[in-house]
Write a protein that holds these residues in place. Structure first.
Motif, PDB file in Angstrom:
ATOM      1  N   GLN A 152       1.785  -1.429   0.668  1.00  7.00           N
ATOM      2  CA  GLN A 152       2.930  -2.181   0.146  1.00  7.00           C
ATOM      3  C   GLN A 152       4.199  -1.792   0.896  1.00  7.00           C
ATOM      4  O   GLN A 152       5.008  -2.652   1.258  1.00  7.00           O
ATOM      5  CB  GLN A 152       3.093  -1.928  -1.358  1.00  7.00           C
ATOM      6  CG  GLN A 152       4.184  -2.760  -1.990  1.00  7.00           C
ATOM      7  CD  GLN A 152       3.908  -4.252  -1.911  1.00  7.00           C
ATOM      8  OE1 GLN A 152       2.842  -4.701  -2.292  1.00  7.00           O
ATOM      9  NE2 GLN A 152       4.853  -5.015  -1.425  1.00  7.00           N
ATOM     10  N   GLN A 153       4.384  -0.506   1.156  1.00  5.43           N
ATOM     11  CA  GLN A 153       5.556  -0.043   1.909  1.00  5.43           C
ATOM     12  C   GLN A 153       5.538  -0.582   3.337  1.00  5.43           C
ATOM     13  O   GLN A 153       6.573  -0.969   3.880  1.00  5.43           O
ATOM     14  CB  GLN A 153       5.620   1.482   1.911  1.00  5.43           C
ATOM     15  CG  GLN A 153       5.954   2.057   0.553  1.00  5.43           C
ATOM     16  CD  GLN A 153       5.809   3.566   0.498  1.00  5.43           C
ATOM     17  OE1 GLN A 153       5.195   4.198   1.354  1.00  5.43           O
ATOM     18  NE2 GLN A 153       6.378   4.161  -0.550  1.00  5.43           N
ATOM     19  N   GLU A 154       4.356  -0.607   3.926  1.00  2.00           N
ATOM     20  CA  GLU A 154       4.206  -1.118   5.291  1.00  2.00           C
ATOM     21  C   GLU A 154       4.571  -2.603   5.354  1.00  2.00           C
ATOM     22  O   GLU A 154       5.267  -3.040   6.272  1.00  2.00           O
ATOM     23  CB  GLU A 154       2.754  -0.897   5.746  1.00  2.00           C
ATOM     24  CG  GLU A 154       2.517  -1.144   7.205  1.00  2.00           C
ATOM     25  CD  GLU A 154       1.083  -0.826   7.606  1.00  2.00           C
ATOM     26  OE1 GLU A 154       0.584  -1.522   8.510  1.00  2.00           O
ATOM     27  OE2 GLU A 154       0.472   0.093   7.031  1.00  2.00           O
ATOM     28  N   ILE A 155       4.136  -3.362   4.388  1.00  2.45           N
ATOM     29  CA  ILE A 155       4.446  -4.791   4.364  1.00  2.45           C
ATOM     30  C   ILE A 155       5.926  -5.016   4.093  1.00  2.45           C
ATOM     31  O   ILE A 155       6.560  -5.874   4.711  1.00  2.45           O
ATOM     32  CB  ILE A 155       3.559  -5.523   3.344  1.00  2.45           C
ATOM     33  CG1 ILE A 155       2.132  -5.610   3.898  1.00  2.45           C
ATOM     34  CG2 ILE A 155       4.101  -6.916   3.022  1.00  2.45           C
ATOM     35  CD1 ILE A 155       1.128  -6.208   2.961  1.00  2.45           C
ATOM     36  N   THR A 156       6.498  -4.236   3.195  1.00  2.37           N
ATOM     37  CA  THR A 156       7.918  -4.367   2.887  1.00  2.37           C
ATOM     38  C   THR A 156       8.767  -4.115   4.138  1.00  2.37           C
ATOM     39  O   THR A 156       9.794  -4.763   4.339  1.00  2.37           O
ATOM     40  CB  THR A 156       8.321  -3.390   1.758  1.00  2.37           C
ATOM     41  OG1 THR A 156       7.540  -3.709   0.596  1.00  2.37           O
ATOM     42  CG2 THR A 156       9.785  -3.514   1.406  1.00  2.37           C
ATOM     43  N   ALA A 157       8.314  -3.204   4.974  1.00  2.00           N
ATOM     44  CA  ALA A 157       9.049  -2.885   6.199  1.00  2.00           C
ATOM     45  C   ALA A 157       8.880  -3.954   7.285  1.00  2.00           C
ATOM     46  O   ALA A 157       9.665  -4.007   8.227  1.00  2.00           O
ATOM     47  CB  ALA A 157       8.594  -1.530   6.742  1.00  2.00           C
ATOM     48  N   ASP A 158       7.882  -4.796   7.154  1.00  2.00           N
ATOM     49  CA  ASP A 158       7.603  -5.855   8.125  1.00  2.00           C
ATOM     50  C   ASP A 158       8.124  -7.172   7.550  1.00  2.00           C
ATOM     51  O   ASP A 158       7.504  -7.776   6.676  1.00  2.00           O
ATOM     52  CB  ASP A 158       6.094  -5.930   8.367  1.00  2.00           C
ATOM     53  CG  ASP A 158       5.678  -6.995   9.365  1.00  2.00           C
ATOM     54  OD1 ASP A 158       6.408  -7.992   9.546  1.00  2.00           O
ATOM     55  OD2 ASP A 158       4.591  -6.850   9.939  1.00  2.00           O
ATOM     56  N   GLU A 159       9.275  -7.619   8.050  1.00  2.00           N
ATOM     57  CA  GLU A 159       9.948  -8.787   7.473  1.00  2.00           C
ATOM     58  C   GLU A 159       9.052 -10.021   7.429  1.00  2.00           C
ATOM     59  O   GLU A 159       9.001 -10.723   6.414  1.00  2.00           O
ATOM     60  CB  GLU A 159      11.225  -9.096   8.263  1.00  2.00           C
ATOM     61  CG  GLU A 159      12.089 -10.144   7.624  1.00  2.00           C
ATOM     62  CD  GLU A 159      13.410 -10.342   8.347  1.00  2.00           C
ATOM     63  OE1 GLU A 159      13.936 -11.466   8.275  1.00  2.00           O
ATOM     64  OE2 GLU A 159      13.902  -9.398   8.978  1.00  2.00           O
ATOM     65  N   THR A 160       8.330 -10.278   8.495  1.00  2.00           N
ATOM     66  CA  THR A 160       7.466 -11.457   8.549  1.00  2.00           C
ATOM     67  C   THR A 160       6.350 -11.366   7.510  1.00  2.00           C
ATOM     68  O   THR A 160       6.111 -12.313   6.750  1.00  2.00           O
ATOM     69  CB  THR A 160       6.854 -11.610   9.958  1.00  2.00           C
ATOM     70  OG1 THR A 160       7.914 -11.707  10.910  1.00  2.00           O
ATOM     71  CG2 THR A 160       5.980 -12.834  10.056  1.00  2.00           C
TER      72      THR A 160
END
Length: 115
Positions: free
Chosen positions: A28-36
């Motif tokens: 979830q943190q990884e996705i949150t950091a990836d805007e796209t």
């Protein structure tokens, strides 16, 4: 005598330490950091929520909205991070369902739900 609330709080602590939840939080943190990826996931979640609400209200989902949802799902399934997140969410959901079944067993036995 065992305090059930203490057991419940201990279960919560153990769930937080479980590999499934640790992996879910990291993804979830990884996705949150990836805007796209984050925008795509939010769009996907928004469509899911809208459809669930419509279904609960007994409403038909318009075909054009269904096509848009399928397109969004197709794009989301091409994103490795989102696919992995959805897989881990499924595992966490299964874990929670299993725990719930265990907790509810005495009540099912009491009220004859197994019959």
């Amino acid at each position: 005598m065992t305090n059930l609330y203490d057991i419940a709080y201990n279960l919560e602590k153990e769930i937080r330490k479980s590999p499934e939840l640790i992996e879910l939080v990291a993804l979830q943190q990884e996705i949150t950091a990836d805007e796209t990826a984050n925008e795509l996931l939010q769009s996907f979640r928004g469509i899911q929520m809208k459809f669930q609400t419509m279904q609960m209200m007994g409403q038909e989902i318009p075909e054009e909205e269904m096509e848009m949802a399928e397109e969004t799902l197709s794009v989301a399934q091409q994103n490795e991070k989102i696919v992995k997140l959805l897989e881990v969410e499924q595992r966490v959901s299964m874990m929670v369902n299993d725990i719930t079944k265990i907790i509810m067993k005495p009540f099912e036995e009491l009220y004859g739900a197994d019959e």
